[in-house]
Design an enzyme around this catalytic site. Structure first.
Site, PDB file in Angstrom:
ATOM      1  N   CYS A  12       0.866  -1.181   0.000  1.00  0.00           N
ATOM      2  CA  CYS A  12       0.000   0.000   0.000  1.00  0.00           C
ATOM      3  C   CYS A  12       0.906   1.236   0.000  1.00  0.00           C
ATOM      4  CB  CYS A  12      -0.879  -0.005   1.240  1.00  0.00           C
ATOM      5  SG  CYS A  12       0.104   0.107   2.728  1.00  0.00           S
ATOM      6  N   GLU A 125       0.548  -0.657  15.456  1.00  0.00           N
ATOM      7  CA  GLU A 125      -0.156   0.604  15.149  1.00  0.00           C
ATOM      8  C   GLU A 125      -1.016   1.019  16.344  1.00  0.00           C
ATOM      9  OE1 GLU A 125      -2.582   0.711  11.507  1.00  0.00           O
ATOM     10  OE2 GLU A 125      -3.899   2.105  12.555  1.00  0.00           O
ATOM     11  N   SER A 261       1.758  -5.500   2.972  1.00  0.00           N
ATOM     12  CA  SER A 261       3.207  -5.531   3.190  1.00  0.00           C
ATOM     13  C   SER A 261       3.889  -6.589   2.319  1.00  0.00           C
ATOM     14  CB  SER A 261       3.483  -5.799   4.669  1.00  0.00           C
ATOM     15  OG  SER A 261       2.725  -6.899   5.106  1.00  0.00           O
TER      16      SER A 261
HETATM   17  S1  SF4 Z   1       0.177   1.801   6.048  1.00  0.00           S
HETATM   18 FE1  SF4 Z   1      -1.880   1.343   6.745  1.00  0.00          FE
HETATM   19  S2  SF4 Z   1      -2.916   3.273   6.661  1.00  0.00           S
HETATM   20 FE2  SF4 Z   1      -1.099   3.524   5.462  1.00  0.00          FE
HETATM   21  S3  SF4 Z   1      -1.743   3.129   3.364  1.00  0.00           S
HETATM   22 FE3  SF4 Z   1      -1.003   1.208   4.257  1.00  0.00          FE
HETATM   23  S4  SF4 Z   1      -2.797   0.189   5.050  1.00  0.00           S
HETATM   24 FE4  SF4 Z   1      -3.319   2.319   4.714  1.00  0.00          FE
END
Ligand code: SF4
Length: 574
Positions: A12, A125, A261
């Protein structure tokens, strides 16, 4: 059997940003580099970071030196201060979407609000978010736990950014009826929501689901959970080695997704392995698949494409078919590509693990093939003419020196010692080299007029550029890790795709414009179909998912064969 790869599979924005930040620091800084806790929940990425001497610290020492990177999940504010006080330079790679939740909690906690975080209290988190709640934060993972909490006078409700949307909707619905004074914020990340919605749909539409990603990764586990709720068989694997054949053989169609990830090279590898397993079911398909795979891995496919492109370039200039030049281009491309793959086995370990294994296993054969084809190409250019020989020799030396330390310039900020280190060099060099052997060499030995040569050179390099940048985008994560300087790394994916688009549109325009001149042969404008088809294909792959599989690579490599074949058909018909 069909394979569908989720368009949302893989890194992401927040994870990609954190990985990019740590790699940038590692390329520029001479100081020790650490991540506070694991950068992301993926064992392969963590292994890669250790190889790059980026280590993790889990406890803050009293004193320390170097750079500490705070991961995408974020940390409690006290930890950041402690790291600074210990003497570290702190780089905050907390995802901006997590920062937004931290800001909300901080703002309301300062006004005395209690905080409810819908998420796992042990998740990093959530640990970080609780740190902003001024000691009045509560994490819940179920409706029952939420209902056990006292009814707060003032309360803010947020969700862990990767929380299950359906569960959070239940909590929100309850609050809207039973605790209307609670301030509720939509903090589930859009990317998580899209990923979950997509896998729900894909699981319903397909017979089996494979979820790729770390077994410790919360969002990956949630994807597997969501897919399982549809009743379809789900396999959660960390990498291609864990794929179980039974899952594949019993399914007519398989959907593949990956956690936020999971790097693209692991998804690519899984897709290739599944493609291979599927093809094994039918002998004819196996044979076709293995042949295609072999032609791609050995670069025979790319080399043949260069030969066909040379034929097209020669015909466009009105030179006529000359086998010599097509062979020189083929042999040069074959030799350079194989040598390049041999020298970059390390980055292939990330981008294309099966090719890396193939090159390791067949090193001697491939070295011999590269040397023999390079030498034969030089010999053919020698008998073609002195100028052709000199040009090819220079291009070969340039290709060979690409990975060697030949540039004396090195400073603290600039690490340029090889051509490879120059930003964008790989993409530009490959494009220029292909343009030279496919267009310039035939033109030089036939003493063609300059203007048609320029037009054909621009057309050919435009196609090669689009192909190279497309492959570079597919390999961007592995290239970044191993420090390859491709154009997509320099400009980013979005800009690279825009450049591909403009270059191919330019290609279409110059070929169409030649219709109104007598620069090229009359039928040249038919070749405008090639950049148009490439444009549509690349758009299609981009829209569906940027996962590199054998099919995609094969189709893109075929565009040069089609260019040559289309030219031949036009010549026959005209
Ligand atoms: S780290 Fe978490 S909040 Fe940020 S883009 Fe990725 S899934 Fe979304």
């Amino acid at each position: 059997m069909k394979i569908v790869v989720a368009t949302t599979a893989g890194f992401c924005m927040g994870v990609r940003r954190a990985v990019d930040m740590v790699l940038d620091v590692s390329n520029l800084s001479q100081e020790p580099i650490y991540t506070y806790g694991p950068l992301i929940h993926n064992p392969q990425v963590l292994e890669m970071l250790e190889e790059k001497k980026i280590f993790r610290i889990d406890k803050i020492p009293k004193k320390g030196t170097g750079v500490v990177l705070i991961r995408a999940h974020g940390v409690p504010p006290e930890d950041q201060n402690e790291l600074k006080n210990a003497g570290f330079t702190v780089i905050n790679a907390t995802c901006p979407r997590v920062v937004r939740v931290q800001v909300i909690i901080n703002k309301y906690a300062k006004r005395g609000y209690s905080t409810v975080i819908v998420g796992d209290e042990k998740h990093p988190e959530v640990v970080g978010l609780l740190g902003y709640a001024k000691g009045n934060g509560h994490a819940v993972t179920s409706m029952a736990k939420f209902l056990e909490l006292p009814k707060f006078k003032n309360c803010v409700v947020v969700a862990q950014t990767t929380q299950n949307t359906v569960f959070y909707d239940e909590i929100k619905a309850w609050c809207k009826i039973n605790a209307t004074h609670y301030k509720i914020f939509d903090t589930i990340c859009g990317s998580t929501e899209k990923r979950q919605t997509e896998i729900r749909e894909l699981a319903n539409e397909n017979d089996a689901v494979i979820v790729v990603g770390g077994k410790q990764s919360g969002n990956t586990k949630r994807l597997a959970q969501i897919a399982s709720q549809t009743g379809k068989p789900v396999s959660h694997i960390e990498d291609a080695s864990q794929i179980e054949d039974e899952t594949l053989f019993s399914a007519e169609s398989i959907a593949i997704t990956a956690g936020a990830s999971t790097p693209s090279w692991i998804i690519n590898d899984a897709v290739r392995k599944i493609e291979r397993n599927i093809q094994k079911q039918h002998f004819s398909k196996t044979f076709l698949f293995i042949s295609r795979d072999f032609l791609l891995k050995t670069n025979i496919m790319a080399a043949t494409g260069a030969g066909f492109l040379t034929y097209a370039c020669s015909m466009l200039q009105g030179i006529g078919p000359e086998l010599n030049h097509a062979l020189i281009a083929m042999l040069y491309v074959l030799s350079m590509q194989i040598l390049n793959n041999l020298l970059t086995i390390k980055s292939d370990k990330y981008n294309h693990p099966q090719r890396a294994t193939f090159y390791k296993k067949n090193k001697i054969f491939l070295q011999a093939l590269a040397i023999i084809s390079g030498a034969t190409g030089l010999y053919l250019s020698f008998i073609t003419g002195a100028l052709s020989f000199i040009i090819l020799l220079v291009m070969s030396l340039l290709g060979l020196s690409y990975n060697l330390k030949i540039i004396p310039l090195k400073s603290r900020k600039s690490q340029i010692t090889r051509i490879k280190d120059i930003p964008g060099s790989k993409t530009i060099l490959i494009t220029f080299a292909w343009g030279t052997v496919t267009c310039l060499l035939p033109a030089v030995s036939n003493q063609s007029d300059l203007l048609p040569v320029i037009v054909v050179f621009l057309f050919a390099t435009g196609l090669v550029f689009a192909r190279t940048v497309f492959f570079d985008v597919l390999a961007i994560q592995g290239d970044r890790i191993t420090g390859k300087e491709t154009l997509p790394i320099l400009l980013g994916e979005k800009r690279s795709f825009n450049i591909i688009k403009y270059v191919l549109i330019f290609d279409i325009c110059i070929i169409l414009l030649t219709f109104f001149t007598d620069l090229l042969v009359n039928s040249a404008f038919f070749l405008a179909f090639i950049p148009l088809i490439m444009l549509l294909l690349i758009r299609f792959f981009k829209k569906n998912n940027l996962i590199s599989g054998v099919h995609q690579e094969f189709i893109i490599e075929c565009s040069f064969l089609v260019t040559g074949l289309l030219t031949a058909v036009i010549q026959l018909l005209m």
